[in-house]
Design an enzyme around this catalytic site. Structure first.
Site, PDB file in Angstrom:
ATOM      1  N   TYR A 132      58.121 -88.359  64.113  1.00 43.77           N
ATOM      2  CA  TYR A 132      59.113 -87.904  65.097  1.00 43.77           C
ATOM      3  C   TYR A 132      59.315 -88.968  66.180  1.00 43.77           C
ATOM      4  CZ  TYR A 132      61.357 -84.615  68.375  1.00 43.77           C
ATOM      5  OH  TYR A 132      62.225 -83.981  69.225  1.00 43.77           O
TER       6      TYR A 132
HETATM    7  P1  NDP Z   1      66.597 -76.203  67.320  1.00 43.45           P
HETATM    8  O1  NDP Z   1      65.810 -76.367  66.075  1.00 43.45           O
HETATM    9  O2  NDP Z   1      66.371 -75.014  68.166  1.00 43.45           O
HETATM   10  O3  NDP Z   1      68.159 -76.323  66.978  1.00 43.45           O
HETATM   11  C1  NDP Z   1      68.552 -77.387  66.146  1.00 43.45           C
HETATM   12  C2  NDP Z   1      70.057 -77.434  66.055  1.00 43.45           C
HETATM   13  O4  NDP Z   1      70.385 -78.576  65.268  1.00 43.45           O
HETATM   14  C3  NDP Z   1      70.644 -76.237  65.365  1.00 43.45           C
HETATM   15  O5  NDP Z   1      71.937 -76.016  65.880  1.00 43.45           O
HETATM   16  C4  NDP Z   1      70.719 -76.712  63.908  1.00 43.45           C
HETATM   17  O6  NDP Z   1      71.747 -76.081  63.162  1.00 43.45           O
HETATM   18  C5  NDP Z   1      71.066 -78.158  64.099  1.00 43.45           C
HETATM   19  N1  NDP Z   1      70.669 -78.998  62.989  1.00 43.45           N
HETATM   20  C6  NDP Z   1      69.433 -79.110  62.435  1.00 43.45           C
HETATM   21  N2  NDP Z   1      69.478 -79.983  61.415  1.00 43.45           N
HETATM   22  C7  NDP Z   1      70.751 -80.421  61.335  1.00 43.45           C
HETATM   23  C8  NDP Z   1      71.429 -81.325  60.484  1.00 43.45           C
HETATM   24  N3  NDP Z   1      70.797 -81.944  59.474  1.00 43.45           N
HETATM   25  N4  NDP Z   1      72.752 -81.532  60.668  1.00 43.45           N
HETATM   26  C9  NDP Z   1      73.421 -80.893  61.656  1.00 43.45           C
HETATM   27  N5  NDP Z   1      72.833 -80.009  62.491  1.00 43.45           N
HETATM   28  C10 NDP Z   1      71.516 -79.795  62.330  1.00 43.45           C
HETATM   29  O7  NDP Z   1      66.309 -77.547  68.158  1.00 43.45           O
HETATM   30  P2  NDP Z   1      66.361 -77.835  69.727  1.00 43.45           P
HETATM   31  O8  NDP Z   1      67.554 -77.221  70.331  1.00 43.45           O
HETATM   32  O9  NDP Z   1      65.013 -77.581  70.294  1.00 43.45           O
HETATM   33  O10 NDP Z   1      66.517 -79.430  69.695  1.00 43.45           O
HETATM   34  C11 NDP Z   1      67.744 -80.104  69.895  1.00 43.45           C
HETATM   35  C12 NDP Z   1      67.445 -81.591  70.056  1.00 43.45           C
HETATM   36  O11 NDP Z   1      66.540 -81.766  71.143  1.00 43.45           O
HETATM   37  C13 NDP Z   1      66.771 -82.235  68.840  1.00 43.45           C
HETATM   38  O12 NDP Z   1      67.271 -83.531  68.661  1.00 43.45           O
HETATM   39  C14 NDP Z   1      65.308 -82.272  69.237  1.00 43.45           C
HETATM   40  O13 NDP Z   1      64.615 -83.279  68.559  1.00 43.45           O
HETATM   41  C15 NDP Z   1      65.429 -82.535  70.716  1.00 43.45           C
HETATM   42  N6  NDP Z   1      64.264 -82.166  71.513  1.00 43.45           N
HETATM   43  C16 NDP Z   1      63.826 -80.872  71.588  1.00 43.45           C
HETATM   44  C17 NDP Z   1      62.744 -80.567  72.353  1.00 43.45           C
HETATM   45  C18 NDP Z   1      62.205 -79.181  72.477  1.00 43.45           C
HETATM   46  O14 NDP Z   1      61.087 -79.033  73.068  1.00 43.45           O
HETATM   47  N7  NDP Z   1      62.891 -78.149  72.009  1.00 43.45           N
HETATM   48  C19 NDP Z   1      62.009 -81.618  73.117  1.00 43.45           C
HETATM   49  C20 NDP Z   1      62.569 -82.920  72.982  1.00 43.45           C
HETATM   50  C21 NDP Z   1      63.651 -83.178  72.212  1.00 43.45           C
HETATM   51  P3  NDP Z   1      71.474 -74.794  62.180  1.00 43.45           P
HETATM   52  O15 NDP Z   1      71.609 -73.613  63.080  1.00 43.45           O
HETATM   53  O16 NDP Z   1      72.526 -74.855  61.160  1.00 43.45           O
HETATM   54  O17 NDP Z   1      70.093 -74.942  61.641  1.00 43.45           O
END
Ligand code: NDP
Length: 248
Positions: free
Chosen positions: A159
């Site tokens: 990651y």
């Molecule tokens: P979630 O897993 O809660 O949501 C992920 C979102 O991304 C969903 O809308 C999902 O869509 C979409 N998604 C996943 N895979 C794909 C793909 N291959 N193509 C298009 N869309 C995709 O994640 P978070 O909201 O927590 O995270 C959002 C971002 O923030 C990420 O980049 C994560 O790495 C980053 N982040 C998060 C942290 C945390 O503590 N939560 C901390 C630091 C960074 P679907 O509904 O269709 O699955």
């Protein structure tokens, strides 16, 4: 009719992974600031459509697009589909991301390929398409992670590798697109309460204790920074922690 001043009025935005979590909060906040918004998703069709309904209820236009960031054509194609649906693209938020955590010895080639495809190649291709399509004044905001600033323990090799690449991409995009008035910045969230990292999860208390503020953040707190950068003028190639002091 809108009577209050809105900073992003008339702008068209694309938020990858906008069906849930941080991406959904960003999409809604962009709309509250006046932007029309496209969100991508893979599995969450109904959730994405609900985000669209909530944006439309704010008086803005919205569209949900099924576009897998791991698919090269879909990652780049989301930009053109957004431009077709909304009439252009001014703001790209590279939010979609996946996390696979675990001992480095146990990560499979499939794990490596999947995480790099979504978190790095997909972001690169979507940004590349946006760079081609964006008019002067465009904004690219990418979601990184606090783990590029401080890795607090084992399990984060894949990651952290993937997200660190986005810092280089952001700085290089800033240099390359600055002459056109397009900015690129990266936001590093700390532990944020979402499906990916629930505040009630098994490692949540440890993560909260690693922050200076002693708590998880909310998706809305990250969205506030992203939307600020979408409207900022003289800010590019920069990293912004929204991490409660995780990296301090
Ligand atoms: P979630 O897993 O809660 O949501 C992920 C979102 O991304 C969903 O809308 C999902 O869509 C979409 N998604 C996943 N895979 C794909 C793909 N291959 N193509 C298009 N869309 C995709 O994640 P978070 O909201 O927590 O995270 C959002 C971002 O923030 C990420 O980049 C994560 O790495 C980053 N982040 C998060 C942290 C945390 O503590 N939560 C901390 C630091 C960074 P679907 O509904 O269709 O699955």
């Amino acid at each position: 009719m809108t009577t209050h001043r809105t900073t992003l009025h008339g702008k068209n935005a694309l938020v990858t992974g906008g069906s849930r979590g941080i991406g959904a909060a960003i999409a809604l906040r962009l709309a509250r600031e006046g932007a029309d918004v496209a969100v991508t998703y893979v599995h969450g069709k109904e959730a994405a459509e609900e985000v669209v309904r909530r944006i439309e209820a704010l008086g803005r236009r919205a569209v949900s697009l099924r576009a897998d960031s791991a698919d090269a054509e879909e990652a780049g194609g989301a930009v053109e589909r957004t431009a077709q649906a909304l009439g252009g693209l001014d703001v790209l938020v590279n939010n979609a991301g996946v996390g696979v955590l675990g001992p480095v010895e146990g990560l499979s080639l499939a794990d490596v390929d999947r995480v790099l495809a979504v978190n790095v190649r997909g972001v690169f291709l979507t940004s590349q398409a946006a760079a081609t399509r964006m008019p002067p004044g465009g904004r690219i905001v990418t979601i990184g992670t606090c783990m590029t600033q401080r890795v607090p323990g084992p399990g984060g090799t894949l990651y952290a590798t993937s997200k660190a690449a986005l810092i280089g991409l952001t700085k290089a995009l800033a240099r390359e697109l600055g002459g056109r008035g397009i900015t690129a910045n990266i936001v590093h969230p700390g532990p944020i309460d979402t499906d990916m990292n629930p505040a009630g999860g098994p490692y949540a208390a440890d993560q909260a204790a690693m922050t200076a503020l002693g708590r998880f953040g909310t998706a809305e707190e990250v969205a506030a920074m992203v939307v600020h950068l979408a409207g900022a003028e003289y800010v590019t190639g920069a990293e912004f922690a929204v991490d409660g002091g995780f990296a301090a």
